[in-house]
Design a protein around this motif. Structure first.
Motif, PDB file in Angstrom:
ATOM      1  N   GLU A  41      57.065  82.398   7.623  1.00 30.25           N
ATOM      2  CA  GLU A  41      55.554  82.561   6.960  1.00 30.25           C
ATOM      3  C   GLU A  41      54.500  82.384   8.321  1.00 30.25           C
ATOM      4  O   GLU A  41      53.170  82.621   8.453  1.00 30.25           O
ATOM      5  N   TRP A  44      52.254  85.555   8.865  1.00 31.40           N
ATOM      6  CA  TRP A  44      51.022  85.746   8.274  1.00 31.40           C
ATOM      7  C   TRP A  44      49.892  85.728   9.246  1.00 31.40           C
ATOM      8  O   TRP A  44      48.967  86.720   8.968  1.00 31.40           O
ATOM      9  N   MET A 469      50.069  79.550  -4.693  1.00 26.85           N
ATOM     10  CA  MET A 469      51.326  79.846  -4.536  1.00 26.85           C
ATOM     11  C   MET A 469      52.266  79.496  -5.638  1.00 26.85           C
ATOM     12  O   MET A 469      53.186  80.464  -6.240  1.00 26.85           O
ATOM     13  N   THR A 474      54.135  83.243  -5.886  1.00 24.71           N
ATOM     14  CA  THR A 474      54.334  83.796  -4.584  1.00 24.71           C
ATOM     15  C   THR A 474      54.739  82.916  -3.506  1.00 24.71           C
ATOM     16  O   THR A 474      54.157  81.870  -3.444  1.00 24.71           O
ATOM     17  N   THR A 475      55.907  83.149  -2.960  1.00 20.86           N
ATOM     18  CA  THR A 475      56.411  82.167  -2.015  1.00 20.86           C
ATOM     19  C   THR A 475      56.254  80.490  -2.204  1.00 20.86           C
ATOM     20  O   THR A 475      56.138  79.809  -1.599  1.00 20.86           O
ATOM     21  N   ARG A 476      56.880  80.758  -3.774  1.00 19.40           N
ATOM     22  CA  ARG A 476      56.920  79.363  -4.246  1.00 19.40           C
ATOM     23  C   ARG A 476      57.679  78.550  -3.828  1.00 19.40           C
ATOM     24  O   ARG A 476      57.151  77.114  -3.601  1.00 19.40           O
ATOM     25  N   GLN A 477      58.739  78.674  -3.224  1.00 20.33           N
ATOM     26  CA  GLN A 477      59.472  77.680  -2.739  1.00 20.33           C
ATOM     27  C   GLN A 477      59.303  77.226  -1.444  1.00 20.33           C
ATOM     28  O   GLN A 477      59.200  75.884  -1.104  1.00 20.33           O
ATOM     29  N   TYR A 478      58.557  78.104  -0.789  1.00 23.31           N
ATOM     30  CA  TYR A 478      57.878  77.482   0.700  1.00 23.31           C
ATOM     31  C   TYR A 478      56.785  76.563   0.119  1.00 23.31           C
ATOM     32  O   TYR A 478      56.413  75.542   0.834  1.00 23.31           O
TER      33      TYR A 478
END
Length: 585
Positions: A41, A44, A469, A474-478
């Motif tokens: 991440e 980004w 998110m 989108t990048t839900r786990q993060y």
């Protein structure tokens, strides 16, 4: 050289021009990971620097050098500002440029001739990035401040962590706005007058909070103005004045659609660089020189050599990207965009707000487009590029109206952030706000490191990025992990304080991870304390919302109730003060 008009918003003879207000909103969530220099991440910020922030700064520099007049507005969030001035993160960016140079060098001998122009462009791109950085002494924020001091940019403050403000308890909402404004002042050297509302979310409580912070104008979704009472005669062609003294600019949907729409917008043109295809996914891992994620995870390197070619063309059949053709296409689209605003009458306004990251990151040719738009408007006979601030100075008389509650989520609704999937995050935010407020109120002198860090953790927990998110998957786990982490740290800090057994080593460990707003230090707890008359509780932010979304009800019902019936729902501990009666001149 261009001749700068004495009054940019006025035609010879004193007649007002029509105005185009371009508004760029630059934001990223706070991501630092001090012990992991290849944090996924963390890329980004590196991507946004290389593809958006430095190219935009270069555009502004070239416009200044060429004497091109015109101004626009740029919102910078505190999270982004702090990352852009973090030596650790900027050092990682420099290393990223070195890795890209090495990868381009390795690609040259194995790249087919038709792709060499694209590869050469990417090689030159890193050199340009270094040049722009050096020009501004390595300070990207300072570069934007420079353009604000010469009148090119109208810099807008924003909430501390880009929280979805209507979902917050009143005290936390107030703190997000006040801390955001103070952080902006400390970073730029001047007090803000404009404010970027996160997600363009407005209701009467949010409106009161930004007015109390001394902020005087903001951008809202078109629905907020078109649904205002009484209905403004010019619709979104002019800002409205709220009863609190805040000028609200409504987004022009037509201007946004031409640029942003996935179906009909400019970025989908066949000549533009294809975002989804990257050398990082095309080459064998051993040829990527280590430009991979953890455990060999494939990542986008930033070397993208193909063009869109066609919406239905599969990635495997994309044609080579030609930078010269792409630039010419972008400048042609800029002319079409300006021509489409030609119907505006003298004194009318078109507000075109966009995520800044669209220009360069998502739409690689975006900076060329923006450069050409500003150059064309500098010579336009009846249309001027003016920032929100400059428009207000050119046309200070506004119609007073009460804006409708709205966001720039789907259909102007709040259910991107307030929904069943995010109910657990909302509960953590609200519970944490009440617990933090109680801890601050219990201490006669609340400036201790543990409490300061507790404020930081709640601010980071409240970021709108996590529910966005989660909802969009989108990048839900993060996002889930970040929300849980800040909630866990907030709880641990408040428990230490409550038991009078603060573990200084643990506090220092957390502070080393989350360095956000440490410059404000002892001031943070006080900024989370109530100031002035209490705010009414937003209906969006009531505990009833969590009940509704947990039951699976569409949160648009909430929007309907508050906008149609004017209902306020409050917690038992929240104080409510009536807002002033609206007076329409």
């Amino acid at each position: 050289m261009f001749e700068v008009p004495a009054t940019p918003g006025v035609l010879p003879g004193g007649r007002p021009r029509a105005h185009l207000a371009l508004v760029l909103h630059a934001h990223l969530p706070f991501v630092r990971a001090p012990d992991d220099d290849r944090h996924l991440e963390g890329r980004w910020l590196e991507e946004a620097l290389l593809e958006t922030y430095l190219p935009l700064l270069d555009v502004f520099d070239r416009l200044e050098a060429d004497g091109v007049p015109g101004s626009l507005s740029l919102g910078l969030t505190p999270t982004l500002i702090e990352m852009l001035r973090d030596p650790l993160l900027m050092g990682r960016f420099a290393t990223r440029l070195d890795r890209l140079d090495a990868l381009v060098t390795a690609e040259l001998p194995r790249t087919p001739p038709e792709f060499l122009p694209a590869l050469a462009f990417h090689r030159d791109r890193t050199a340009r990035a270094r040049t722009v950085l050096a020009r501004h002494g390595g300070d990207v924020v300072g570069g934007f401040v420079h353009h604000a001091t010469i009148g090119r940019l109208d810099l807008l403050a924003s909430a501390a962590t880009h929280a979805f403000l209507p979902a917050l308890p009143a005290r936390a909402l107030d703190a997000q706005v006040r801390i955001g404004a103070l952080s902006f002042r400390n970073a730029t050297g001047f007090a803000p007058s404009g404010f970027w509302l996160p997600e363009c979310a407005i209701d009467r409580v949010v409106e009161a909070a930004i007015a109390r912070a001394g902020l005087r104008y903001a951008v809202v979704e078109a629905d907020a103005v078109l649904g205002a009472r009484p209905r403004p005669p010019l619709g979104v062609r002019a800002p409205i004045a709220s009863a609190q003294g805040v000028a609200l600019f409504g987004r022009d949907p037509a201007a946004s659609e031409e640029v942003w729409s996935a179906e009909v917008g400019f970025p989908g043109h066949a000549a533009y660089r294809e975002w989804h295809r990257d050398v990082g996914f095309d080459r064998p891992v051993e040829q990527l020189l280590g430009e991979v994620g953890p455990d060999g995870t494939r990542v986008a390197t930033g070397l993208k050599l193909h063009r869109v070619t066609g919406r239905e063309v599969p990635l495997s059949h994309k044609a080579p990207w030609d930078p010269r053709v792409a630039e010419a296409t972008a400048r042609g689209h800029a002319r079409a965009f300006v021509d489409a605003r030609g119907h505006l009458r003298p004194g009318e306004l078109s507000v075109a707000p966009f995520d800044a990251e669209l220009f360069g990151h998502w739409w690689y040719e975006g900076p060329w487009f923006l450069d050409e738009v500003l150059r064309l408007l500098a010579e336009h006979p009846s249309l001027a590029a003016l920032s929100l601030r400059d428009h207000l100075e050119a046309r200070p008389m506004l119609v007073q109206a009460a804006p409708a509650a709205s966001t720039w989520g789907e259909a102007g609704r709040s259910d991107t952030w307030i929904c069943e999937e995010n109910a657990h995050v909302l509960r953590r935010v609200r519970r944490g706000a009440h617990a933090l407020g109680a801890a601050i109120d219990r201490r006669p002198r609340p400036s201790c490191p543990a409490l300061q860090q507790a404020v930081v953790e709640h601010l980071l927990l409240s970021a709108s990025d996590w529910p966005f998110m989660i909802r969009k998957d989108t990048t839900r786990q993060y996002a889930e992990a970040r929300a849980a982490l800040h909630d866990e740290r907030l709880r641990a800090l408040l428990e230490m304080i409550a038991h009078g057994a603060v573990d200084d080593a643990k506090v220092a460990e957390i502070a080393r991870e989350d360095t956000f707003l440490h410059a404000l230090g002892p001031d943070l707890p006080g900024l989370f304390s109530p100031s002035g008359p209490p705010l009414a509780q937003s209906f969006f932010g009531s505990d009833l919302v969590s009940v509704l979304v947990s039951a699976g009800l569409d949160s648009v019902l909430v929007s309907v109730l508050v906008s149609v019936f004017g209902v306020d729902v409050v917690d038992e501990d929240d104080e409510v003060a009536p807002l002033p009666v609206l007076v329409v001149p």
